[in-house]
Scaffold this motif. Sequence first.
Motif, PDB file in Angstrom:
ATOM      1  N   THR A  10      16.058-108.915 -70.846  1.00  0.00           N
ATOM      2  CA  THR A  10      17.248-108.492 -69.930  1.00  0.00           C
ATOM      3  C   THR A  10      18.124-109.304 -69.496  1.00  0.00           C
ATOM      4  O   THR A  10      19.095-109.174 -69.198  1.00  0.00           O
ATOM      5  N   TRP A  11      17.694-110.565 -69.422  1.00  0.00           N
ATOM      6  CA  TRP A  11      18.217-111.759 -68.933  1.00  0.00           C
ATOM      7  C   TRP A  11      18.757-112.792 -70.021  1.00  0.00           C
ATOM      8  O   TRP A  11      18.931-113.713 -69.655  1.00  0.00           O
ATOM      9  N   GLN A  12      18.664-112.222 -71.059  1.00  0.00           N
ATOM     10  CA  GLN A  12      19.422-112.672 -72.296  1.00  0.00           C
ATOM     11  C   GLN A  12      18.642-114.064 -72.565  1.00  0.00           C
ATOM     12  O   GLN A  12      19.195-114.943 -73.238  1.00  0.00           O
ATOM     13  N   MET A  13      17.333-113.687 -72.395  1.00  0.00           N
ATOM     14  CA  MET A  13      16.182-114.866 -72.823  1.00  0.00           C
ATOM     15  C   MET A  13      15.760-114.616 -74.212  1.00  0.00           C
ATOM     16  O   MET A  13      15.422-113.323 -74.495  1.00  0.00           O
ATOM     17  N   GLU A  65      25.476-108.805 -74.989  1.00  0.00           N
ATOM     18  CA  GLU A  65      25.255-109.058 -73.752  1.00  0.00           C
ATOM     19  C   GLU A  65      24.363-107.953 -72.867  1.00  0.00           C
ATOM     20  O   GLU A  65      23.874-108.039 -71.803  1.00  0.00           O
ATOM     21  N   LYS A  66      24.493-106.893 -73.444  1.00  0.00           N
ATOM     22  CA  LYS A  66      23.473-105.773 -72.764  1.00  0.00           C
ATOM     23  C   LYS A  66      22.565-105.078 -73.981  1.00  0.00           C
ATOM     24  O   LYS A  66      22.395-104.093 -73.989  1.00  0.00           O
ATOM     25  N   GLN A  67      21.973-106.038 -74.608  1.00  0.00           N
ATOM     26  CA  GLN A  67      21.164-105.672 -75.868  1.00  0.00           C
ATOM     27  C   GLN A  67      19.970-104.889 -75.435  1.00  0.00           C
ATOM     28  O   GLN A  67      19.356-105.040 -74.255  1.00  0.00           O
ATOM     29  N   GLY A  68      19.715-103.703 -75.925  1.00  0.00           N
ATOM     30  CA  GLY A  68      18.575-102.843 -75.648  1.00  0.00           C
ATOM     31  C   GLY A  68      19.112-101.815 -74.992  1.00  0.00           C
ATOM     32  O   GLY A  68      18.363-100.734 -74.572  1.00  0.00           O
TER      33      GLY A  68
END
Length: 226
Positions: free
Chosen positions: A23-26, A165-168
Amino acid sequence: MNKVLIVEDDPVIAKSVADHLMTWQMQVRCAKDFEKIDEEATDFQPDIIIMDIKLPYYNGFYWCSQIRKNSRVPIVFLSSVDDNMNIVMAMNMGGDDFISKPFDLQVLTAKLQAVLRRSYGADLTSHTLECGEVCLNLDDTSGSVSGKRVELTKNEFLILKTLMEKQGKVVSRETIMERLWGNDEFVDDNTLTVNVTRIRKKLEMAGVRDFIGTKRGIGYMVGKEE
């Protein structure tokens, strides 16, 4: 996008940490072969490793020393074995930080980011967004699939960027339209549908199908739903 390798024998903890960090784009990988952790690290090339001490076959100290023979990648120990001797051992073996179990996911994330800043400095800034095989280059607003360039218009790029940016998570049509066209109430809602259709066709031609999912009456999303 920073790459994180999680070396944790407890699948529940590993999944919880992985889901949170994504969720932190990692970009996250959980180690699977505990007899070949050094090979997994070499294959994945992570920017940081989360390492438990108690592991099958060999402990985290052993794998830290093995990885240190060829790499200076930051290693953060995560363990319930938090007596002073083990903390000192973790640091002496080449660890960069030690986090005790149980832990708070927000605190874990903050510590990882602090270690990344210390290790890479200005290079920490990510210039790409990735989700599966799809990558967006934020410097030149281009897209690619498995390294193959995909030509995108400005609006197509912004739509993908907003979703990735909001994947998931589901992003409403209203949110996307405001991101693209501000508060212009005269924009035809069908314009967004047309753009999404074009993106899907371009990605399918590059080999990726069903990348953008539709939540009827709500909006769109990419990636596995949380």
